[in-house]
Design a protein around this motif. Structure first.
Motif, mmCIF file in Angstrom:
data_model
loop_
_atom_site.group_PDB
_atom_site.id
_atom_site.type_symbol
_atom_site.label_atom_id
_atom_site.label_comp_id
_atom_site.label_asym_id
_atom_site.label_seq_id
_atom_site.Cartn_x
_atom_site.Cartn_y
_atom_site.Cartn_z
ATOM 1 N N TRP A 135 33.693 27.835 -23.385
ATOM 2 C CA TRP A 135 34.651 27.342 -24.376
ATOM 3 C C TRP A 135 35.966 28.120 -24.318
ATOM 4 O O TRP A 135 36.845 27.918 -25.137
ATOM 5 C CB TRP A 135 34.069 27.349 -25.784
ATOM 6 C CG TRP A 135 33.584 28.660 -26.308
ATOM 7 C CD1 TRP A 135 34.289 29.817 -26.412
ATOM 8 C CD2 TRP A 135 32.292 28.917 -26.876
ATOM 9 N NE1 TRP A 135 33.514 30.792 -26.982
ATOM 10 C CE2 TRP A 135 32.290 30.267 -27.285
ATOM 11 C CE3 TRP A 135 31.150 28.137 -27.095
ATOM 12 C CZ2 TRP A 135 31.183 30.873 -27.889
ATOM 13 C CZ3 TRP A 135 30.070 28.739 -27.695
ATOM 14 C CH2 TRP A 135 30.076 30.081 -28.073
ATOM 15 N N ASP A 136 36.085 28.992 -23.337
ATOM 16 C CA ASP A 136 37.332 29.733 -23.158
ATOM 17 C C ASP A 136 37.317 30.371 -21.770
ATOM 18 O O ASP A 136 36.433 30.098 -20.961
ATOM 19 C CB ASP A 136 37.521 30.792 -24.248
ATOM 20 C CG ASP A 136 36.288 31.665 -24.433
ATOM 21 O OD1 ASP A 136 35.633 31.993 -23.412
ATOM 22 O OD2 ASP A 136 35.967 32.033 -25.569
ATOM 23 N N ALA A 137 38.315 31.222 -21.511
ATOM 24 C CA ALA A 137 38.409 31.881 -20.211
ATOM 25 C C ALA A 137 37.870 33.309 -20.268
ATOM 26 O O ALA A 137 38.186 34.136 -19.417
ATOM 27 C CB ALA A 137 39.862 31.890 -19.732
ATOM 28 N N ILE A 138 37.054 33.596 -21.271
ATOM 29 C CA ILE A 138 36.502 34.939 -21.459
ATOM 30 C C ILE A 138 35.141 35.030 -20.768
ATOM 31 O O ILE A 138 34.257 34.205 -21.021
ATOM 32 C CB ILE A 138 36.362 35.260 -22.956
ATOM 33 C CG1 ILE A 138 37.749 35.308 -23.613
ATOM 34 C CG2 ILE A 138 35.623 36.574 -23.175
ATOM 35 C CD1 ILE A 138 37.711 35.436 -25.121
ATOM 36 N N GLU A 139 34.965 36.037 -19.926
ATOM 37 C CA GLU A 139 33.669 36.179 -19.265
ATOM 38 C C GLU A 139 32.627 36.697 -20.250
ATOM 39 O O GLU A 139 32.923 37.499 -21.120
ATOM 40 C CB GLU A 139 33.761 37.114 -18.063
ATOM 41 C CG GLU A 139 34.115 38.546 -18.379
ATOM 42 C CD GLU A 139 35.584 38.829 -18.176
ATOM 43 O OE1 GLU A 139 35.917 39.904 -17.666
ATOM 44 O OE2 GLU A 139 36.409 37.976 -18.545
ATOM 45 N N PRO A 174 41.027 28.579 -15.540
ATOM 46 C CA PRO A 174 41.808 28.262 -14.339
ATOM 47 C C PRO A 174 41.386 29.155 -13.175
ATOM 48 O O PRO A 174 41.128 30.355 -13.369
ATOM 49 C CB PRO A 174 43.254 28.566 -14.768
ATOM 50 C CG PRO A 174 43.251 28.546 -16.250
ATOM 51 C CD PRO A 174 41.887 28.989 -16.673
ATOM 52 N N PRO A 175 41.273 28.627 -11.977
ATOM 53 C CA PRO A 175 40.813 29.424 -10.835
ATOM 54 C C PRO A 175 41.576 30.722 -10.624
ATOM 55 O O PRO A 175 40.996 31.732 -10.227
ATOM 56 C CB PRO A 175 40.993 28.468 -9.651
ATOM 57 C CG PRO A 175 40.832 27.112 -10.250
ATOM 58 C CD PRO A 175 41.439 27.195 -11.618
ATOM 59 N N PRO A 180 35.945 38.612 -11.932
ATOM 60 C CA PRO A 180 35.340 38.977 -10.649
ATOM 61 C C PRO A 180 33.849 38.662 -10.565
ATOM 62 O O PRO A 180 33.331 38.385 -9.487
ATOM 63 C CB PRO A 180 35.597 40.485 -10.552
ATOM 64 C CG PRO A 180 35.839 40.935 -11.965
ATOM 65 C CD PRO A 180 36.480 39.781 -12.658
ATOM 66 N N GLU A 181 33.158 38.687 -11.697
ATOM 67 C CA GLU A 181 31.717 38.444 -11.701
ATOM 68 C C GLU A 181 31.429 37.043 -12.219
ATOM 69 O O GLU A 181 31.709 36.743 -13.384
ATOM 70 C CB GLU A 181 31.001 39.477 -12.580
ATOM 71 C CG GLU A 181 29.491 39.391 -12.513
ATOM 72 C CD GLU A 181 28.822 40.486 -13.334
ATOM 73 O OE1 GLU A 181 27.592 40.438 -13.479
ATOM 74 O OE2 GLU A 181 29.530 41.381 -13.842
ATOM 75 N N PRO A 182 30.895 36.138 -11.399
ATOM 76 C CA PRO A 182 30.669 34.762 -11.847
ATOM 77 C C PRO A 182 29.509 34.665 -12.831
ATOM 78 O O PRO A 182 28.598 35.496 -12.834
ATOM 79 C CB PRO A 182 30.345 34.026 -10.547
ATOM 80 C CG PRO A 182 29.753 35.079 -9.663
ATOM 81 C CD PRO A 182 30.469 36.351 -10.010
ATOM 82 N N ASN A 319 39.992 41.221 -24.344
ATOM 83 C CA ASN A 319 40.954 42.104 -23.675
ATOM 84 C C ASN A 319 41.100 41.812 -22.187
ATOM 85 O O ASN A 319 42.215 41.767 -21.646
ATOM 86 C CB ASN A 319 40.549 43.567 -23.855
ATOM 87 C CG ASN A 319 40.989 44.128 -25.196
ATOM 88 O OD1 ASN A 319 41.618 43.435 -25.993
ATOM 89 N ND2 ASN A 319 40.654 45.370 -25.455
ATOM 90 N N LEU A 320 39.978 41.619 -21.494
ATOM 91 C CA LEU A 320 40.028 41.457 -20.041
ATOM 92 C C LEU A 320 40.738 40.170 -19.647
ATOM 93 O O LEU A 320 41.549 40.152 -18.712
ATOM 94 C CB LEU A 320 38.614 41.493 -19.456
ATOM 95 C CG LEU A 320 37.891 42.837 -19.553
ATOM 96 C CD1 LEU A 320 36.479 42.715 -19.001
ATOM 97 C CD2 LEU A 320 38.659 43.915 -18.806
ATOM 98 N N SER A 321 40.447 39.071 -20.341
ATOM 99 C CA SER A 321 41.116 37.812 -19.999
ATOM 100 C C SER A 321 42.598 37.890 -20.338
ATOM 101 O O SER A 321 43.434 37.349 -19.595
ATOM 102 C CB SER A 321 40.459 36.637 -20.727
ATOM 103 O OG SER A 321 40.504 36.827 -22.131
#
Length: 385
Positions: A135-139, A174-175, A180-182, A319-321
Motif C-alpha cells: 500500500w506504499d513504497a515502504i519496505e 516505482p522501480p 535493496p531487499e525484495p 525514513n528509508l523510503s
C-alpha cells in the motif's frame, strides 16, 4: 471468483487496496473488503462491500497480547520491530471474525495489504491463494520480523516458522525507488499507483493551477475522510498554524489539507491561506510542492502527480523510503529535529528555485504510469486461482 480483501486498521490501508478491489468487481468477480469499524466508511465510501471484523481502533493495539500497555520505542530499529508486533497483535485479534466470515462466504483468494498479516494466516488455514498487496513504497521486511515475534502461536498451529509466502506480491513502488531487499513472494507484479481517497463536491480552485506556485501542507490519511468528523490534536494544529505563518514572506498559494474545523480556525489565524478538507488526488496535480509527514500513500500520490515533495517522516518506518526519494532528486527529506517551520520553508524555496526537482518528479510520474493497471493485476490473480 470470490476475493476477500483485508485492510489493516487505517483509512490508507483500505484506499490502497481499492483500485484492485474495484477492478475485480468491475470484471464480474465477487468482492468483500474486511476492516475494523473505523475503516468501514472508507470502504463503503468508494463503492465496495465492507464487513467489520473488529470494533477496536488501530491504537487499541498499543498493548501486548496480555493487554498490558507498551510504549513506542525511541531507537529506530526497535520502532520498526514495534510496528510489526503492533500489526501482528491486530492480526491475531481479527482472525476469529475473519474465520467466521470465510465460513459463510468461502473466498477463493485472500488479498491483504503489506501489514495485513491476518490475510496470509487466514489463506493458509483455508488452503486458498494468498496475495500480498503493497500500500506504499515502504519496505516491510524488517517490520515482518516483529510480526513473527507475536504471531508464533498462530504460525506454530499452521506448522510454520515464518509468515506465509504469498503466491503473488503486487508492488506499487516505482522501480527506481525499490528497496535493496525484495519482499518474499513466488511472483511479483509491479502495478501502477492509483490514488484513492474520499471525495466531496469540488471547488474550482482545487483542480485549477494558479499564477503563483502552489504549496500544499498535508498530514495525509491522518486527516479525517469525512469533513468535520474529527478535529486535529492541539499539538498538530499549533504546528500547522506556525508552519503556515512561516510562509507569509514566500509568494505562494498555500493550501493546508486538514479537517474542516481545524481549517476554519487556521484561516482565521493565518490570513491568505486556504485550509480545510480537500481530496488530495485532485489537488496534487495542481501543486508545485507537497509537504507531508512521510506517509507512504501521500508520498506515492505526490509521485503519481509529478509533484516534488518535502517529506518530514514521523518515526523510523518511513525514513528509508523518504531517504531514497531524496537521493533520487524528487524530494527533500527532513529527519528528526530538522523539520522546523523555518527549515521546511527553506526546503520549499529550494525546490521552487531548482527545476531539477520537478524534472525528477516528472520522471517518477512517467515511470509509475508505465506500470501494470489494476485490471491486469486482477487477470494475474484469476490465473492463479
Amino acid at each position: 471468483m470470490r476475493i476477500l480483501f483485508v485492510a489493516a486498521g487505517s483509512l490508507a490501508t483500505a484506499f490502497a487496496l481499492a483500485p484492485v478491489a474495484t477492478a475485480a468487481r468491475n470484471a464480474g468477480h465477487a468482492v468483500i473488503m474486511a476492516g475494523n469499524d473505523d475503516v468501514i466508511p472508507a470502504i463503503t465510501g468508494v463503492g465496495l462491500p465492507g464487513v467489520s471484523v473488529s470494533s477496536l481502533t488501530i491504537q487499541d493495539f498499543y498493548t501486548d497480547r496480555a493487554g498490558r500497555p507498551v510504549e513506542i520505542p525511541t531507537v529506530p530499529q526497535e520502532q520498526i520491530l514495534f510496528t510489526g508486533r503492533w500489526f501482528g497483535r491486530m492480526a491475531a485479534a481479527w482472525l476469529d471474525p475473519l474465520r467466521e466470515l470465510a465460513r459463510a462466504w468461502k473466498p477463493d483468494v485472500v488479498v491483504g495489504g503489506t501489514m495485513s498479516y491476518a490475510a496470509g494466516l487466514l489463506a493458509a488455514e483455508l488452503g486458498v491463494r494468498y496475495v500480498r498487496h503493497a500500500w506504499d513504497a515502504i519496505e516491510a521486511t524488517g517490520i515482518d520480523v516483529g510480526a513473527v515475534d507475536v504471531l508464533e502461536p498462530e504460525l506454530t498451529r499452521l506448522g510454520l516458522d515464518r509468515l506465509p509466502v504469498p503466491e503473488l506480491f503486487i508492488d506499487v513502488c516505482p522501480p527506481s525507488l525499490l528497496p535493496p531487499e525484495p519482499h518474499p513472494a513466488k511472483h511479483t507484479l509491479r502495478m501502477r499507483w492509483i490514488p484513492v481517497n474520499g471525495q466531496r463536491q469540488l471547488e474550482p480552485w482545487t483542480y485549477t493551477r494558479t499564477e503563483r506556485p502552489r504549496v500544499c501542507l498535508t498530514t495525509g490519511s491522518r486527516v479525517a475522510h469525512d469533513a468535520g468528523e474529527q478535529d486535529l490534536p492541539r499539538r498538530s494544529y499549533e504546528f500547522l498554524c506556525a508552519l503556515s505563518a512561516s510562509f507569509k514572506d514566500l509568494d505562494v498559494d498555500l493550501v493546508v489539507a486538514t479537517t474542516d474545523p481545524a481549517g476554519k480556525a487556521l484561516e482565521a489565524r493565518v490570513p491568505g491561506v486556504r485550509a480545510g478538507w480537500v481530496p488530495l488526488d485532485v489537488l496534487a496535480r495542481t501543486c508545485d510542492v507537497i509537504v507531508h509527514h512521510g506517509g507512504g500513500t501521500t508520498s506515492l500520490t505526490a509521485m503519481a502527480a509529478a509533484a516534488p515533495q518535502v517529506a518530514v517522516p514521523q518515526g523510523a518506518v518511513p525514513n528509508l523510503s523518504a531517504q531514497r526519494l531524496a537521493e533520487y532528486g524528487a524530494a527533500i527529506s527532513l529527519f528528526g529535529s530538522e523539520g522546523s517551520p523555518e527549515v521546511i520553508v527553506d526546503a520549499c524555496t529550494k525546490i521552487l528555485g531548482d527545476r531539477s526537482y520537478a524534472e525528477r518528479a516528472r520522471d517518477l510520474s512517467h515511470e509509475i504510469a508505465g506500470l501494470a493497471l489494476p485490471s491486469e493485476a486482477v487477470d494475474v490473480v484469476a490465473e492463479l486461482v
